[in-house]
Design an enzyme around this catalytic site. Structure first.
Site, PDB file in Angstrom:
ATOM      1  N   GLY A  71      15.514   1.855  23.004  1.00 21.98           N
ATOM      2  CA  GLY A  71      16.949   1.828  22.736  1.00 21.98           C
ATOM      3  C   GLY A  71      17.122   0.820  21.390  1.00 21.98           C
ATOM      4  CG  ASN A 152      24.765  -3.541  28.688  1.00 24.20           C
ATOM      5  OD1 ASN A 152      25.426  -3.371  27.789  1.00 24.20           O
ATOM      6  ND2 ASN A 152      23.707  -4.724  28.728  1.00 24.20           N
ATOM      7  CD  GLN A 180      22.519   0.487  31.442  1.00 27.14           C
ATOM      8  OE1 GLN A 180      22.309   0.954  32.534  1.00 27.14           O
ATOM      9  NE2 GLN A 180      21.564  -0.559  31.190  1.00 27.14           N
ATOM     10  CB  SER A 200      16.001   2.940  26.398  1.00 32.99           C
ATOM     11  OG  SER A 200      14.917   2.590  26.697  1.00 32.99           O
ATOM     12  CG  HIS A 202      12.949   0.584  29.987  1.00 34.34           C
ATOM     13  ND1 HIS A 202      13.631  -0.585  30.431  1.00 34.34           N
ATOM     14  CD2 HIS A 202      13.278   0.372  28.441  1.00 34.34           C
ATOM     15  CE1 HIS A 202      14.337  -1.367  29.697  1.00 34.34           C
ATOM     16  NE2 HIS A 202      14.119  -0.653  28.594  1.00 34.34           N
ATOM     17  CB  THR A 238      -0.557   7.005  15.619  1.00 34.52           C
ATOM     18  OG1 THR A 238      -1.438   7.047  14.585  1.00 34.52           O
ATOM     19  CG2 THR A 238      -1.163   7.832  16.600  1.00 34.52           C
ATOM     20  CB  CYS A 326      19.586  -8.939  26.761  1.00 28.98           C
ATOM     21  SG  CYS A 326      19.238  -7.311  27.085  1.00 28.98           S
TER      22      CYS A 326
HETATM   23  C1  LIG Z   1      18.577  -1.488  27.892  1.00 31.01           C
HETATM   24  C2  LIG Z   1      19.535  -1.280  26.750  1.00 31.01           C
HETATM   25  C3  LIG Z   1      19.072  -1.338  25.292  1.00 31.01           C
HETATM   26  C4  LIG Z   1      17.726  -1.648  24.857  1.00 31.01           C
HETATM   27  O1  LIG Z   1      16.913  -0.702  25.018  1.00 31.01           O
HETATM   28  P1  LIG Z   1      15.250  -0.860  24.779  1.00 31.01           P
HETATM   29  O2  LIG Z   1      14.783   0.240  25.296  1.00 31.01           O
HETATM   30  O3  LIG Z   1      15.229  -2.103  26.125  1.00 31.01           O
HETATM   31  O4  LIG Z   1      15.039  -1.450  23.527  1.00 31.01           O
HETATM   32  C5  LIG Z   1      20.291  -0.882  24.631  1.00 31.01           C
HETATM   33  N1  LIG Z   1      21.477  -0.714  24.795  1.00 31.01           N
HETATM   34  C6  LIG Z   1      21.807  -0.518  25.994  1.00 31.01           C
HETATM   35  C7  LIG Z   1      23.256  -0.335  26.597  1.00 31.01           C
HETATM   36  C8  LIG Z   1      20.923  -1.033  27.066  1.00 31.01           C
HETATM   37  O5  LIG Z   1      21.199  -0.996  28.294  1.00 31.01           O
END
Ligand SMILES: *Cc1c(COP(=O)(O)O)cnc(C)c1O
Length: 394
Positions: A71, A152, A180, A200, A202, A238, A326
């Site tokens: 993200g 978030n 999110q 993102s 994860h 890659t 964060c």
């Molecule tokens: C987690 C998050 C990100 C960052 O994504 P990553 O894949 O961890 O770099 C950015 N924006 C929001 C709203 C998030 O919750």
């Protein structure tokens, strides 16, 4: 001791579908997708299939999907790209909100140093901005509006389709950080008038370190790095084939089960909110109850520190967060809670629980039973709480 994972806004456990797709890839599909021989082309086919699956979940076309490292990279890329396009036309104004993720806010701070002007829209105390605010802030020099899909920390969902419509009408690029939202609420780039979008893996039970920038066809996209010709010459390096396969598998599953999961998870969310607010005095819910991510619970408890609350809950097996992962480690209260207009003192006592479909009703009951006990134990030791109680008696 039981362990309850309620920090899904920080990251999620991977789903079996994603793990299987990844291990299959790691065991069998080791080629470089750029290689012309059949081993390489097998890997290229994995990328093609993943691109198609992800595009279809967003109602985009595969040519609009660019794989990134997550993200953060997608946010940086979208914003930098719009800024560069703006500069070519002497447009140096960007609109955002005061409660974006740091991947957006810190990129914009950097651009301010480079001569851009940024308008930070005020956030309503219930956690949203309006399309009218966006319309009023747009000027001739505006080259980008970037507003997150869902916050978030407090889980509030923004009126994205309406904001997108305003931008479309005024001819201004619209980017949304949907990290999110994707996999949790319906995202449709066409219906919601989105030009660029970050996601993102994860955050929806996929692997860490992989994500996507969606960039609508017709918008010129410039790469941030120099190197090979991957991602149609826009993003060299890659490709992380196993992670991309895992992301696609997780996204396909999350999108297929989105309604079912949202109904179940929001049931847990509402029960926790209702019961905790009814039992714990001087507790507040951050963000309105409407338009809220299914899994987000965000409280402030007066008279205590969010960090102590977290540590005590952790001792009870409950994994939550005091805001966003964060900012933990810094003692400043969250910029999101301050943006809602909360005083520092109250913003310090925040707790975010972010649930997913792996949580159970029994876990919700345990959380409901433990929070009041822990809050009251911490208040017993708190000089701030003592002062609040004295003032109340006056
Ligand atoms: C987690 C998050 C990100 C960052 O994504 P990553 O894949 O961890 O770099 C950015 N924006 C929001 C709203 C998030 O919750």
């Amino acid at each position: 001791m039981k362990t309850i994972y309620a920090d899904n806004a920080a990251t999620t456990a991977m789903c079996p579908e994603a793990i299987n797709a990844m291990t299959d890839c790691m065991n069998n599909i080791y080629g470089n997708p750029s290689s012309l021989h059949h081993i390489g082309q097998e890997a290229a086919r994995v990328l093609t299939a993943a691109r198609e699956d992800i595009a279809s979940c967003l109602n985009a076309s595969p040519a609009e999907i660019y794989f990134t490292s997550g993200g953060t990279e997608a946010d940086n890329w979208a914003i930098r790209n719009a800024a560069r396009l703006g500069k070519l036309k002497n447009k140096n104004h960007i609109i955002t909100t005061a409660f974006e993720h740091h991947a957006v806010l810190h990129t914009l701070k950097k651009l301010e140093k480079e001569g851009f002007e940024v308008t930070y829209l005020d956030v309503h105390s219930d956690g949203y901005v309006t399309p009218e605010q966006v319309a009023a802030a747009i000027k001739d020099e505006t080259c980008l509006v970037t507003i997150m899909f869902a916050n978030n920390e407090i889980g509030t969902i923004q009126p994205i389709a309406e904001i997108g419509a305003v931008c479309k009408e005024k001819g201004v690029l619209f980017h949304t950080d949907a990290v999110q939202a994707v996999g949790h609420v319906k995202v449709d780039v066409k219906e919601q008038n989105i030009d660029m979008l970050s996601l993102s893996a994860h955050k929806f039970h996929g692997p860490k370190g992989t994500g996507v920038l969606y960039c609508r066809k017709g918008i010129s996209l410039l790469g941030l790095m120099q190197g090979g010709a991957q991602e149609r010459n826009k993003r060299p390096g890659t490709e992380n084939t196993p992670a991309i396969a895992g992301m696609a598998a997780a996204m396909k599953k999350a999108c297929a089960e989105i309604d079912k999961n949202a109904e179940f998870v929001s049931g847990l969310r509402d029960k926790i909110i209702d019961e905790v607010l009814s039992v714990v005095p001087r507790a507040r819910l951050n963000g309105g109850r409407e338009n809220r991510l299914p899994g987000n619970v965000s409280f402030c408890f007066e008279g205590i520190e969010g960090e102590s609350l977290l540590l005590y809950l952790d001792l009870k097996g409950i994994c939550g967060s005091s805001g966003s992962a964060c900012t933990s480690g810094s003692l400043d209260p969250s910029h999101v809670l301050l943006a809602l207009g909360l005083p520092h003192e109250i913003a310090h006592g925040s707790l975010r629980l972010s649930l997913c479909e792996y949580n159970t009703p029994e876990e919700a009951d345990y959380i409901i039973a433990e929070i009041p006990k822990v809050v009251s134990r911490l208040r017993d030791m708190s000089p701030v709480w003592e002062r609040i109680m004295k003032e109340e008696q006056k």
